[in-house]
Design an enzyme around this catalytic site. Structure first.
Site, mmCIF file in Angstrom:
data_model
loop_
_atom_site.group_PDB
_atom_site.id
_atom_site.type_symbol
_atom_site.label_atom_id
_atom_site.label_comp_id
_atom_site.label_asym_id
_atom_site.label_seq_id
_atom_site.Cartn_x
_atom_site.Cartn_y
_atom_site.Cartn_z
ATOM 1 N N LYS A 22 0.837 -1.276 0.015
ATOM 2 C CA LYS A 22 0.051 0.106 -0.092
ATOM 3 C C LYS A 22 0.891 1.314 -0.146
ATOM 4 O O LYS A 22 0.609 2.191 -0.813
ATOM 5 C CB LYS A 22 -1.013 0.139 1.432
ATOM 6 C CG LYS A 22 -1.552 1.390 1.430
ATOM 7 C CD LYS A 22 -2.471 1.434 2.654
ATOM 8 C CE LYS A 22 -1.780 1.482 4.082
ATOM 9 N NZ LYS A 22 -1.353 3.006 4.347
ATOM 10 N N ASN A 23 1.973 1.136 0.821
ATOM 11 C CA ASN A 23 2.657 2.296 1.085
ATOM 12 C C ASN A 23 3.587 2.807 -0.051
ATOM 13 O O ASN A 23 4.381 3.722 -0.130
ATOM 14 C CB ASN A 23 3.319 2.272 2.419
ATOM 15 C CG ASN A 23 2.214 2.618 3.508
ATOM 16 O OD1 ASN A 23 1.124 2.925 3.292
ATOM 17 N ND2 ASN A 23 2.788 2.430 4.954
ATOM 18 N N CYS A 115 -5.220 12.985 13.149
ATOM 19 C CA CYS A 115 -5.074 11.689 12.832
ATOM 20 C C CYS A 115 -4.780 10.971 14.221
ATOM 21 O O CYS A 115 -4.128 11.611 15.287
ATOM 22 C CB CYS A 115 -3.501 11.406 12.092
ATOM 23 S SG CYS A 115 -3.080 9.615 11.911
ATOM 24 N N ARG A 120 0.815 15.045 12.844
ATOM 25 C CA ARG A 120 1.408 14.527 11.666
ATOM 26 C C ARG A 120 1.278 15.755 10.567
ATOM 27 O O ARG A 120 0.748 16.021 9.519
ATOM 28 C CB ARG A 120 0.436 13.534 10.831
ATOM 29 C CG ARG A 120 0.572 12.190 11.869
ATOM 30 C CD ARG A 120 -0.179 10.995 11.002
ATOM 31 N NE ARG A 120 0.636 10.455 9.877
ATOM 32 C CZ ARG A 120 0.273 9.414 9.276
ATOM 33 N NH1 ARG A 120 -0.958 9.010 9.440
ATOM 34 N NH2 ARG A 120 0.947 9.046 8.119
ATOM 35 N N LEU A 124 7.776 19.647 6.904
ATOM 36 C CA LEU A 124 9.202 19.335 6.093
ATOM 37 C C LEU A 124 8.955 19.276 4.576
ATOM 38 O O LEU A 124 9.759 19.607 3.978
ATOM 39 C CB LEU A 124 9.565 17.810 6.771
ATOM 40 C CG LEU A 124 9.899 17.903 8.241
ATOM 41 C CD1 LEU A 124 10.059 16.692 8.645
ATOM 42 C CD2 LEU A 124 11.211 18.842 8.389
ATOM 43 N N ASP A 306 4.871 0.652 12.247
ATOM 44 C CA ASP A 306 3.743 -0.028 11.693
ATOM 45 C C ASP A 306 3.517 -1.409 12.257
ATOM 46 O O ASP A 306 2.551 -1.890 11.769
ATOM 47 C CB ASP A 306 3.579 0.294 10.316
ATOM 48 C CG ASP A 306 3.537 1.648 9.643
ATOM 49 O OD1 ASP A 306 3.630 1.722 8.446
ATOM 50 O OD2 ASP A 306 2.999 2.670 10.453
ATOM 51 N N ARG A 398 -8.487 -0.708 4.913
ATOM 52 C CA ARG A 398 -7.669 0.215 4.157
ATOM 53 C C ARG A 398 -6.127 -0.118 3.743
ATOM 54 O O ARG A 398 -5.682 0.097 2.858
ATOM 55 C CB ARG A 398 -7.401 1.357 5.201
ATOM 56 C CG ARG A 398 -8.643 2.115 5.626
ATOM 57 C CD ARG A 398 -8.304 3.386 6.625
ATOM 58 N NE ARG A 398 -7.563 3.945 5.588
ATOM 59 C CZ ARG A 398 -7.434 5.678 5.714
ATOM 60 N NH1 ARG A 398 -8.539 6.089 6.388
ATOM 61 N NH2 ARG A 398 -6.902 6.348 4.918
HETATM 62 C C1 EPZ Z 1 4.485 7.056 6.392
HETATM 63 O O1 EPZ Z 1 3.593 8.090 6.804
HETATM 64 C C2 EPZ Z 1 3.430 5.794 6.297
HETATM 65 N N1 EPZ Z 1 2.350 6.181 5.406
HETATM 66 C C3 EPZ Z 1 3.088 5.552 7.736
HETATM 67 O O2 EPZ Z 1 2.123 4.219 7.692
HETATM 68 C C4 EPZ Z 1 4.276 5.308 8.480
HETATM 69 O O3 EPZ Z 1 3.779 4.819 9.998
HETATM 70 C C5 EPZ Z 1 5.209 6.341 8.437
HETATM 71 O O4 EPZ Z 1 5.594 6.669 7.312
HETATM 72 C C6 EPZ Z 1 6.417 6.053 9.300
HETATM 73 O O5 EPZ Z 1 7.119 5.001 8.974
HETATM 74 C C7 EPZ Z 1 2.431 5.765 3.952
HETATM 75 O O6 EPZ Z 1 3.599 5.674 3.532
HETATM 76 C C8 EPZ Z 1 1.340 6.208 3.122
HETATM 77 P P1 EPZ Z 1 6.476 10.471 8.199
HETATM 78 P P2 EPZ Z 1 4.178 9.814 6.835
HETATM 79 O O7 EPZ Z 1 6.335 11.592 7.413
HETATM 80 O O8 EPZ Z 1 4.950 9.639 5.547
HETATM 81 C C9 EPZ Z 1 6.774 13.843 11.706
HETATM 82 C C10 EPZ Z 1 0.379 2.998 7.872
HETATM 83 O O9 EPZ Z 1 -0.172 2.159 9.029
HETATM 84 N N2 EPZ Z 1 6.737 14.694 10.602
HETATM 85 O O10 EPZ Z 1 7.440 9.660 7.994
HETATM 86 O O11 EPZ Z 1 3.093 10.390 6.702
HETATM 87 C C11 EPZ Z 1 5.626 12.825 11.877
HETATM 88 O O12 EPZ Z 1 4.810 13.624 12.715
HETATM 89 C C12 EPZ Z 1 0.880 4.549 7.739
HETATM 90 O O13 EPZ Z 1 0.316 2.272 6.759
HETATM 91 C C13 EPZ Z 1 7.112 16.178 10.811
HETATM 92 O O14 EPZ Z 1 7.219 16.402 11.852
HETATM 93 O O15 EPZ Z 1 5.224 9.601 8.185
HETATM 94 C C14 EPZ Z 1 6.133 11.804 12.650
HETATM 95 O O16 EPZ Z 1 6.362 11.885 13.989
HETATM 96 C C15 EPZ Z 1 0.413 4.763 9.302
HETATM 97 N N3 EPZ Z 1 6.609 16.917 9.635
HETATM 98 C C16 EPZ Z 1 7.541 11.318 11.808
HETATM 99 O O17 EPZ Z 1 7.813 12.812 11.314
HETATM 100 C C17 EPZ Z 1 6.584 16.584 8.553
HETATM 101 O O18 EPZ Z 1 6.374 17.396 7.539
HETATM 102 C C18 EPZ Z 1 7.478 10.375 10.719
HETATM 103 O O19 EPZ Z 1 6.222 10.714 9.876
HETATM 104 C C19 EPZ Z 1 6.321 15.133 8.128
HETATM 105 C C20 EPZ Z 1 6.379 14.155 9.313
#
Ligand code: EPZ
Length: 419
Positions: A22-23, A115, A120, A124, A306, A398
Site C-alpha cells: 500500500k505504502n 490523525c 502529523r 518538512l 507500523d 484500508r
Molecule cells: C508513512 O507516513 C506511512 N504512510 C505510515 O504508515 C508510517 O507510519 C510512517 O511513514 C512512518 O514510517 C504511508 O506511507 C502512506 P512520516 P508519513 O512523515 O510519511 C513527523 C500505515 O499504517 N513529521 O515519515 O506520513 C511525523 O509527525 C501508515 O500504513 C514532521 O514532523 O510519516 C512523525 O512523527 C500509518 N513533519 C515522523 O515525522 C513533517 O512534515 C514520521 O512521519 C512530516 C512528518
C-alpha cells in the site's frame, strides 16, 4: 459497516500470499501525474486507500483503468486542485503535491486533518518545496504552493522524530523536473522510497542514493511513460509473521521480501520463534515458551512503527515483562485500552508500553481506531478464548487485502458480518 467475529484458539497452518505494498503503490500512482504518457502499475493491492488515490487521479484529469491488480493511468492534461471531499478520507493524498508542483508549478490540496496515531504536520514537505523555489501558504483549509520555476537545491528533511517518508517522496517527485541538482539529506530510506525512485528512474528521472540518508536528483526536462510492479507489502508480511508465531503450527508466507523485514524477523527470532527465509518466502513456527522483548521503533532499517501494535498483541501472552518504546508517533497506543478489555496487562508511561504477559486473553467486543491498531485486535482475537468482535472494520480494509479470507485459509475462523 462490517464487523469481524473471530473464534479464537485455532492453530494456523499452511501458506499465505502477500499483496503489493500500500505504502509503495500510493506515491507511485501519484507519480504517474508527472508525465503525459500512459503508465502501467501492476501488483497494486485491492484496498480502500488505493480506491481513494484513483479517485483523486481521476478528479485531477487522469484516465484511470483498472483490471484486477493492474492500473493504467494516462495523465495527458491535468488540473492542479485536489478537493477536500476525497483528500479528507486519506492523509496520503498529500503525496500528489510533489508531482503537481513538479509538472504544473502549482498545486492546491486540502490540508490533511487530525490523525488518531498522533501529530502529523507537513512542515518538512513545505520546507523541501520552498528550498526548490516554491512559495506555499495555508488558506481556507488548503495548502497552496506555486513556483514560476523550480531550481535544484540542498535540503535537510530531518524532523523532531527523524526523517519523513512521504516528505522524502514528495520532494523527490517535485525535484525530478527542477532545473539543476537537488540533494536531500536525512532522507527516509524505507523500501517504499526506493521503489518510488526506481519507478521515477524508469520514467527517465536521474535519481541516485535512494535507500540511503542522502538522495541526489538531477533534474530533467520531461518524463515519459513506464511500467512498474510494486514491491510486496512488508507490513502485511510482518503481520502474518506475528500471526504464524503466536498461533503456529507452521505458516509459510509467500511472495514476500524478507530483506525488507530484517528488524521484525530479528525480533520474532529474539523471542524464540523459528523463522526461516528464502528469497521470497518466510516460514515461521509457533513456540510454546516465547521470551519477552524490549523494542524501540525507529526509521527504517530500524523496527517499524507500523508493526508496533501487532508486537503488543504478540507479547500480551508472552510470560515476563516486555517493554516497547514508540519514537515515531509517541501517542500511537490506541490499541492498548482495547487489548486491556480482553484481559491484557499493559501500562503506559509516556511513549513506553510495559507489557506483563498473562495466561489468558478473553474474547470481547472491541473497537478498531486505526489501521495497525485494528490488525493488533484481530491478532489478539486469534489467541483469545471465545469470540472477539472487531468493530469498524473499514480501518483494516484500508491496508489489508481480504484479511479474513487469508486467515481462514490458514485455519482460523473469522466471520465478516454486515452491521
Ligand atoms: C508513512 O507516513 C506511512 N504512510 C505510515 O504508515 C508510517 O507510519 C510512517 O511513514 C512512518 O514510517 C504511508 O506511507 C502512506 P512520516 P508519513 O512523515 O510519511 C513527523 C500505515 O499504517 N513529521 O515519515 O506520513 C511525523 O509527525 C501508515 O500504513 C514532521 O514532523 O510519516 C512523525 O512523527 C500509518 N513533519 C515522523 O515525522 C513533517 O512534515 C514520521 O512521519 C512530516 C512528518
Amino acid at each position: 459497516m462490517d464487523k469481524i467475529l473471530i473464534h479464537g484458539g485455532r492453530k494456523l497452518h499452511g501458506t499465505v500470499r502477500i499483496s503489493g505494498s500500500k505504502n509503495s503503490a500510493l506515491p507511485i500512482l501519484a507519480a504517474t501525474l508527472l508525465t503525459k504518457e500512459p503508465c502501467t502499475i501492476s501488483n497494486v493491492p485491492d484496498l480502500s486507500d488505493i480506491h481513494y488515490m484513483l479517485q483523486i487521479l481521476s478528479h485531477l484529469g487522469g484516465q484511470v483503468e483498472r483490471a484486477s491488480g493492474t492500473v493504467r493511468v494516462s495523465a495527458e492534461s491535468i488540473r492542479s486542485e485536489a478537493p477536500y471531499d476525497i483528500v479528507r478520507k486519506m492523509r496520503a493524498s498529500v503525496c500528489v503535491l510533489g508531482p503537481l508542483l513538479g509538472r504544473q508549478k502549482e498545486a492546491v490540496v486540502s490540508l490533511p486533518g487530525g490523525c488518531v496515531i498522533g501529530d502529523r504536520p507537513i512542515d518538512l514537505h513545505l520546507k523541501g518545496f520552498e528550498a526548490l523555489g516554491a512559495v506555499s501558504r495555508i488558506e481556507h483549509g488548503n495548502v497552496k504552493i506555486f513556483a514560476s520555476q523550480l531550481r535544484g537545491a540542498n535540503v535537510n528533511l530531518r524532523g523532531k522524530n527523524g526523517p519523513t517518508v512521504l516528505g522524502t517522496d514528495n520532494v523527490m517527485m517535485a525535484a525530478v523536473l527542477a532545473e539543476g541538482t537537488t540533494v536531500i539529506d536525512s532522507a527516509a530510506a524505507e523500501p517504499e522510497v526506493v521503489d518510488l525512485a526506481n519507478f521515477l528512474n524508469k520514467m527517465g528521472a536521474k535519481i541516485t542514493g535512494a535507500g540511503t540518508r542522502r538522495i541526489v536528483i538531477e533534474g530533467v526536462k520531461e518524463l515519459h511513460g513506464a511500467d512498474h510492479s510494486v514491491i510486496p507489502d512488508r507490513i502485511e508480511t510482518g503481520t502474518y509473521l506475528v500471526a504464524g508465531a503466536m498461533m503456529g503450527g507452521e505458516v509459510e508466507i509467500q511472495r514476500a521480501d524478507p530483506e525488507h523485514l530484517g528488524s521484525v524477523i530479528e525480533a520474532v527470532r529474539g523471542s524464540g520463534y523459528s523463522v526461516e527465509t528464502t528469497r521470497d518466502t518466510i516460514r515461521v513456527r509457533g513456540n510454546g515458551s516465547p521470551k519477552p522483548l524490549t523494542l524501540t521503533t525507529e526509521p527504517y532499517p530500524g523496527f517499524p512503527t507500523d508493526m508496533q501494535a501487532q508486537m503488543c498483541a504478540l507479547l500480551c501472552k508472552t510470560k515476563g515483562i516486555s517493554v516497547i518504546s514508540e519514537t515515531i508517533f509517541p501517542q500511537r497506543y490506541m490499541h492498548v485500552s482495547e487489548l486491556k478489555r480482553m484481559g491484557a496487562d499493559i501500562s503506559l508511561d509516556g511513549h513506553t508500553a510495559v507489557i506483563k504477559g498473562v495466561d489468558i486473553l478473553s474474547g470481547a467486543p472491541v473497537m478498531a481506531s486505526d489501521l495497525r491498531a485494528s490488525a493488533a485486535l484481530v491478532l489478539a482475537g486469534l489467541q483469545a478464548d471465545g469470540i472477539t468482535e472487531v468493530n469498524r472494520v473499514y480501518h483494516i480494509d484500508r491496508g489489508y487485502e481480504s484479511i479474513d479470507d487469508k486467515l481462514n485459509q490458514l485455519g482460523a475462523q473469522l466471520d465478516r458480518v454486515k452491521v
